[in-house]
Design an enzyme around this catalytic site. Structure first.
Site, PDB file in Angstrom:
ATOM      1  N   LYS A  51       0.803  -1.200   0.000  1.00 41.57           N
ATOM      2  CA  LYS A  51       0.000   0.000   0.000  1.00 41.57           C
ATOM      3  C   LYS A  51       0.845   1.264   0.000  1.00 41.57           C
ATOM      4  O   LYS A  51       0.396   2.343  -0.404  1.00 41.57           O
ATOM      5  CB  LYS A  51      -0.871   0.049   1.268  1.00 41.57           C
ATOM      6  CG  LYS A  51      -1.840  -1.069   1.438  1.00 41.57           C
ATOM      7  CD  LYS A  51      -2.584  -0.861   2.784  1.00 41.57           C
ATOM      8  CE  LYS A  51      -3.329  -2.080   3.186  1.00 41.57           C
ATOM      9  NZ  LYS A  51      -3.830  -1.982   4.583  1.00 41.57           N
ATOM     10  N   GLY A  52       2.064   1.154   0.505  1.00 39.84           N
ATOM     11  CA  GLY A  52       2.872   2.342   0.785  1.00 39.84           C
ATOM     12  C   GLY A  52       3.017   3.335  -0.354  1.00 39.84           C
ATOM     13  O   GLY A  52       3.114   4.531  -0.119  1.00 39.84           O
ATOM     14  N   ASP A 108       7.574   3.348  -2.536  1.00 38.67           N
ATOM     15  CA  ASP A 108       7.731   4.432  -1.558  1.00 38.67           C
ATOM     16  C   ASP A 108       9.100   4.401  -0.883  1.00 38.67           C
ATOM     17  O   ASP A 108       9.683   5.443  -0.625  1.00 38.67           O
ATOM     18  CB  ASP A 108       6.606   4.408  -0.510  1.00 38.67           C
ATOM     19  CG  ASP A 108       6.469   3.072   0.178  1.00 38.67           C
ATOM     20  OD1 ASP A 108       6.607   2.042  -0.500  1.00 38.67           O
ATOM     21  OD2 ASP A 108       6.231   3.033   1.392  1.00 38.67           O
ATOM     22  N   ASP A 111      14.337  -0.301   1.683  1.00 36.90           N
ATOM     23  CA  ASP A 111      14.904  -0.426   3.027  1.00 36.90           C
ATOM     24  C   ASP A 111      15.949  -1.554   2.982  1.00 36.90           C
ATOM     25  O   ASP A 111      17.088  -1.329   2.572  1.00 36.90           O
ATOM     26  CB  ASP A 111      13.730  -0.708   3.968  1.00 36.90           C
ATOM     27  CG  ASP A 111      14.088  -0.630   5.437  1.00 36.90           C
ATOM     28  OD1 ASP A 111      15.268  -0.699   5.772  1.00 36.90           O
ATOM     29  OD2 ASP A 111      13.169  -0.500   6.258  1.00 36.90           O
ATOM     30  N   LYS A 139      16.934   4.043   1.915  1.00 38.14           N
ATOM     31  CA  LYS A 139      17.642   3.936   3.198  1.00 38.14           C
ATOM     32  C   LYS A 139      18.817   2.969   2.995  1.00 38.14           C
ATOM     33  O   LYS A 139      18.732   1.800   3.402  1.00 38.14           O
ATOM     34  CB  LYS A 139      16.676   3.322   4.206  1.00 38.14           C
ATOM     35  CG  LYS A 139      16.339   4.198   5.398  1.00 38.14           C
ATOM     36  CD  LYS A 139      15.692   3.324   6.439  1.00 38.14           C
ATOM     37  CE  LYS A 139      14.428   3.893   6.965  1.00 38.14           C
ATOM     38  NZ  LYS A 139      13.817   3.021   8.001  1.00 38.14           N
ATOM     39  N   PHE A 160      12.713   5.417  11.516  1.00 36.24           N
ATOM     40  CA  PHE A 160      11.438   4.802  11.135  1.00 36.24           C
ATOM     41  C   PHE A 160      10.537   5.928  10.669  1.00 36.24           C
ATOM     42  O   PHE A 160      10.182   6.808  11.446  1.00 36.24           O
ATOM     43  CB  PHE A 160      10.803   4.041  12.298  1.00 36.24           C
ATOM     44  CG  PHE A 160       9.651   3.197  11.837  1.00 36.24           C
ATOM     45  CD1 PHE A 160       9.883   1.902  11.391  1.00 36.24           C
ATOM     46  CD2 PHE A 160       8.364   3.697  11.790  1.00 36.24           C
ATOM     47  CE1 PHE A 160       8.835   1.124  10.905  1.00 36.24           C
ATOM     48  CE2 PHE A 160       7.303   2.924  11.315  1.00 36.24           C
ATOM     49  CZ  PHE A 160       7.547   1.643  10.879  1.00 36.24           C
ATOM     50  N   VAL A 161      10.184   5.919   9.374  1.00 35.16           N
ATOM     51  CA  VAL A 161       9.463   7.060   8.812  1.00 35.16           C
ATOM     52  C   VAL A 161       7.998   6.734   8.505  1.00 35.16           C
ATOM     53  O   VAL A 161       7.659   5.601   8.159  1.00 35.16           O
ATOM     54  CB  VAL A 161      10.157   7.615   7.542  1.00 35.16           C
ATOM     55  CG1 VAL A 161      11.390   8.416   7.909  1.00 35.16           C
ATOM     56  CG2 VAL A 161      10.495   6.517   6.542  1.00 35.16           C
ATOM     57  N   ASP A 167       3.429   3.859   6.728  1.00 32.90           N
ATOM     58  CA  ASP A 167       2.644   3.660   7.945  1.00 32.90           C
ATOM     59  C   ASP A 167       3.454   3.193   9.138  1.00 32.90           C
ATOM     60  O   ASP A 167       4.598   2.756   9.009  1.00 32.90           O
ATOM     61  CB  ASP A 167       1.584   2.591   7.683  1.00 32.90           C
ATOM     62  CG  ASP A 167       2.197   1.191   7.583  1.00 32.90           C
ATOM     63  OD1 ASP A 167       3.193   1.039   6.833  1.00 32.90           O
ATOM     64  OD2 ASP A 167       1.708   0.271   8.248  1.00 32.90           O
ATOM     65  N   ARG A 173      -0.569   7.007   7.215  1.00 29.70           N
ATOM     66  CA  ARG A 173      -0.327   7.033   5.761  1.00 29.70           C
ATOM     67  C   ARG A 173      -0.839   8.332   5.138  1.00 29.70           C
ATOM     68  O   ARG A 173      -0.390   8.739   4.083  1.00 29.70           O
ATOM     69  CB  ARG A 173      -1.034   5.857   5.074  1.00 29.70           C
ATOM     70  CG  ARG A 173      -0.487   4.479   5.428  1.00 29.70           C
ATOM     71  CD  ARG A 173      -1.078   3.441   4.490  1.00 29.70           C
ATOM     72  NE  ARG A 173      -0.908   2.068   4.963  1.00 29.70           N
ATOM     73  CZ  ARG A 173       0.136   1.301   4.696  1.00 29.70           C
ATOM     74  NH1 ARG A 173       1.139   1.772   4.011  1.00 29.70           N
ATOM     75  NH2 ARG A 173       0.199   0.052   5.132  1.00 29.70           N
TER      76      ARG A 173
HETATM   77  C1  PRP Z   1       7.280  -1.386   2.866  1.00 31.51           C
HETATM   78  C2  PRP Z   1       7.520  -0.468   1.691  1.00 31.51           C
HETATM   79  C3  PRP Z   1       8.270  -1.325   0.728  1.00 31.51           C
HETATM   80  C4  PRP Z   1       9.025  -2.283   1.622  1.00 31.51           C
HETATM   81  C5  PRP Z   1      10.470  -1.867   1.673  1.00 31.51           C
HETATM   82  O1  PRP Z   1       6.149  -2.140   2.573  1.00 31.51           O
HETATM   83  O2  PRP Z   1       6.312   0.014   1.166  1.00 31.51           O
HETATM   84  O3  PRP Z   1       7.406  -2.040  -0.122  1.00 31.51           O
HETATM   85  O4  PRP Z   1       8.445  -2.195   2.920  1.00 31.51           O
HETATM   86  O5  PRP Z   1      11.163  -2.678   2.564  1.00 31.51           O
HETATM   87  P1  PRP Z   1      12.351  -3.628   2.151  1.00 31.51           P
HETATM   88  O6  PRP Z   1      13.266  -2.863   1.253  1.00 31.51           O
HETATM   89  O7  PRP Z   1      12.991  -3.940   3.498  1.00 31.51           O
HETATM   90  O8  PRP Z   1      11.777  -4.842   1.519  1.00 31.51           O
HETATM   91  P2  PRP Z   1       5.321  -2.935   3.658  1.00 31.51           P
HETATM   92  O9  PRP Z   1       5.657  -4.371   3.549  1.00 31.51           O
HETATM   93  O10 PRP Z   1       5.477  -2.258   4.991  1.00 31.51           O
HETATM   94  O11 PRP Z   1       3.855  -2.812   3.171  1.00 31.51           O
HETATM   95  P3  PRP Z   1       2.982  -1.501   2.875  1.00 31.51           P
HETATM   96  O12 PRP Z   1       3.532  -0.925   1.592  1.00 31.51           O
HETATM   97  O13 PRP Z   1       1.602  -2.014   2.739  1.00 31.51           O
HETATM   98  O14 PRP Z   1       3.137  -0.541   4.030  1.00 31.51           O
END
Ligand code: PRP
Length: 183
Positions: A51-52, A108, A111, A139, A160-161, A167, A173
């Site tokens: 969703k991000g 988005d 990480d 990051k 942690f953003v 979220d 969000r």
């Molecule tokens: C978050 C973000 C990325 C992912 C990045 O998604 O939106 O898709 O983590 O992290 P990584 O590089 O460590 O894999 P999340 O799984 O939190 O789901 P969301 O988008 O629904 O918030």
């Protein structure tokens, strides 16, 4: 609890604004110009990873001028908190065949890099004409797999953003800016 108190409680999680709404919009304008230059009039398919990336997708798709279609996928790697589960799961797939498309993944944040590492492998196997990744945030200090986005708007430290689609346990969000989460 009164409405004002409930809102104050919610806002306690917003420790510090790191990137303002204006800074985000200025960077998106430039990123749109870069994407236009890369594709030079060729049509693209923007694929948002939900969703991000839903807020970023809404803005970046309006900042590009090449012919553009949009698609959505849902991947989850964090569950109910601030620690990575280390599992990337596709919970909703694209609704079309991407062979024949110049695909641009819209994310988005990168990480650990696991989500995009997995998703780019999955999408490459479906034979798009080309595949690139644009991410709002990067990051690099958290990377666990070797992954680099083609276009990255902001490099951030290991905070942690939240906000602008990101979220904490599904909240925040809707903030129009990126903030550090803290209690
Ligand atoms: C978050 C973000 C990325 C992912 C990045 O998604 O939106 O898709 O983590 O992290 P990584 O590089 O460590 O894999 P999340 O799984 O939190 O789901 P969301 O988008 O629904 O918030």
């Amino acid at each position: 609890m009164k409405v004002e108190e409930k809102i104050k409680e919610y806002e306690k999680g917003i420790k510090k604004v790191l990137i303002t709404a204006e800074e985000i919009q200025a960077a998106i304008k430039k990123a749109g110009e870069r994407i236009d230059a890369i594709y030079d009039g060729r049509p693209i398919l923007l694929v948002s990873i939900l969703k991000g990336a839903f807020v970023f997708m809404a803005d970046i798709c309006r900042a590009v001028h090449v012919p553009c279609e949009i698609g959505f996928m849902c991947a989850k790697s964090y569950y109910e908190g601030t620690q990575s589960s280390g599992v990337v799961k596709i919970t909703m797939d694209l609704d079309r065949d991407i062979s024949g498309y110049h695909v641009v993944i819209v994310e988005d944040i990168v990480d650990t890099g696991r989500t995009l590492n997995d998703i780019t492998k999955i999408l490459k196997d479906r034979n798009p004409v080309s595949l690139r990744v644009v991410t709002l945030l990067d990051k690099p200090s958290r990377r666990l797999v070797d992954f680099k986005a083609d276009v990255s708007l902001f490099t951030i430290p290991d905070y942690f953003v939240i906000g602008y689609g990101l979220d904490c346990a599904e909240k925040y969000r809707n903030l129009p800016y990126i903030a550090e989460f803290g209690e």
